[in-house]
Design an enzyme around this catalytic site. Structure first.
Site, short mmCIF file in Angstrom:
data_model
loop_
_atom_site.label_atom_id
_atom_site.label_comp_id
_atom_site.label_asym_id
_atom_site.label_seq_id
_atom_site.Cartn_x
_atom_site.Cartn_y
_atom_site.Cartn_z
N ARG A 50 0.85 -1.19 0.00
CA ARG A 50 0.00 0.00 0.00
C ARG A 50 0.88 1.24 0.00
O ARG A 50 1.04 1.91 1.02
CB ARG A 50 -0.94 -0.02 1.21
CG ARG A 50 -1.92 -1.18 1.19
CD ARG A 50 -2.78 -1.19 2.43
NE ARG A 50 -3.72 -2.30 2.42
CZ ARG A 50 -4.56 -2.58 3.42
NH1 ARG A 50 -4.54 -1.82 4.53
NH2 ARG A 50 -5.40 -3.61 3.34
N ASP A 52 2.24 4.88 -0.21
CA ASP A 52 1.61 6.11 0.26
C ASP A 52 1.56 7.17 -0.82
O ASP A 52 2.16 7.03 -1.90
CB ASP A 52 2.36 6.66 1.47
CG ASP A 52 2.23 5.76 2.68
OD1 ASP A 52 1.12 5.29 2.96
OD2 ASP A 52 3.26 5.52 3.36
N TYR A 110 12.69 -2.24 -1.97
CA TYR A 110 12.45 -0.82 -2.18
C TYR A 110 13.77 -0.12 -2.48
O TYR A 110 14.84 -0.57 -2.05
CB TYR A 110 11.84 -0.17 -0.93
CG TYR A 110 10.39 -0.48 -0.68
CD1 TYR A 110 9.38 0.35 -1.18
CD2 TYR A 110 10.02 -1.59 0.08
CE1 TYR A 110 8.05 0.07 -0.92
CE2 TYR A 110 8.68 -1.87 0.33
CZ TYR A 110 7.69 -1.04 -0.17
OH TYR A 110 6.37 -1.32 0.07
N ARG A 200 11.09 4.91 4.83
CA ARG A 200 11.31 6.35 4.92
C ARG A 200 11.80 6.76 6.31
O ARG A 200 12.60 7.70 6.45
CB ARG A 200 10.03 7.09 4.55
CG ARG A 200 9.69 6.97 3.06
CD ARG A 200 8.26 7.36 2.76
NE ARG A 200 7.96 8.72 3.20
CZ ARG A 200 6.72 9.19 3.33
NH1 ARG A 200 5.66 8.41 3.08
NH2 ARG A 200 6.54 10.43 3.73
#
Length: 247
Positions: A50, A52, A110, A200
């Site tokens: 999901r 952002d 990622y 992050r």
């Protein structure tokens, strides 16, 4: 009924994220709306991650149950014909009946991109975090080693998140330095799963080390303390890309 596996990429700048929201345009909503004419009914598309608002994907995976008999290549052409140009379906494949993009996944990769230069190119600014101060990449590499392995990553998830477990395994964190001012510094992280804002938050913490504000050892202390308030700020979404999902 059939299960289709969709592999897609998107520029997340203009969207509220993967998940359909009460307001704003989502990637999930765009694909569901594009598929509805095939089915003559509303469908639900499940994403592997999901992402952002403002986060991008080069290898997002989604699954959907359909009744339509069109072959995968037809689905791909038809979806790309109606989706915005910043959302592209790379592949459509038949999947086994119990395949689920999220729950069948065993790992994700990622990348986070940082432009470490006095200014950021007008053509890169949507896809990287601009940090103009000098960065000590070697110190960031050493600090990141504390995060590799199986740990409780409570300190690196959004405060107030409710999950069944905050234990995750990071398999590798690798760095690729930029070759010039317009070429971002890239952190690639692979793990069995990630908490909300975890990548992050990790970047926001490591940058404190890179800017010589924190000693290398503090990252391990933050991890052990399991307190989100002790970690660095959450890095901006523009630099984050979902690269690959493993099954």
């Amino acid at each position: 009924m059939r299960v289709l596996k969709l592999t897609l990429e998107y520029d997340g700048t203009e969207y509220v994220g993967w998940q359909r929201q009460a307001a704003g345009t989502s990637i999930q909503g765009l694909i569901e709306d594009a598929l509805e004419p095939f089915e003559g009914r509303a469908v639900t598309v499940h994403g592997a991650g999901r992402t952002d608002a403002g986060v991008h994907a080069l290898g997002q995976v989604a699954s959907v149950v359909v009744n339509a008999s069109h072959d995968p290549a037809t689905f791909q052409r038809a979806l790309n014909a109606v989706l915005p140009e910043d959302v592209r379906i790379l592949r459509v494949e038949e999947a086994v009946p119990d395949f689920h993009a999220r729950f069948s996944a065993t790992g994700k990769t990622y990348e986070y991109r940082i432009v470490n230069a006095p200014f950021v190119s007008a053509f890169v600014r949507r896809y990287a975090w601009h940090v103009p101060q000098p960065i000590d990449l070697d110190a960031m590499r050493r600090a990141a080693t504390a995060l590799v392995g199986t740990h409780d990553f409570s300190a690196f998830q959004t405060a107030g998140s409710v999950v069944s477990s905050t234990i995750r395994t990071i398999e590798a964190i690798d760095w690729r330095p930029g070759s010039g001012p317009a070429d971002p510094l890239v952190m690639r992280v692979t793990g069995d799963g990630f908490l909300r804002h975890m990548v992050r938050s990790i970047i926001g913490t490591l940058i404190e080390v890179g800017l010589s504000r924190w000693p290398v050892e503090r990252v391990g202390d933050v991890l052990a303390g399991r307190n989100r308030a002790a970690a660095g700020d959450t890095a901006p979404p523009a630099g984050l890309f979902l690269i690959d999902v493993r099954y």
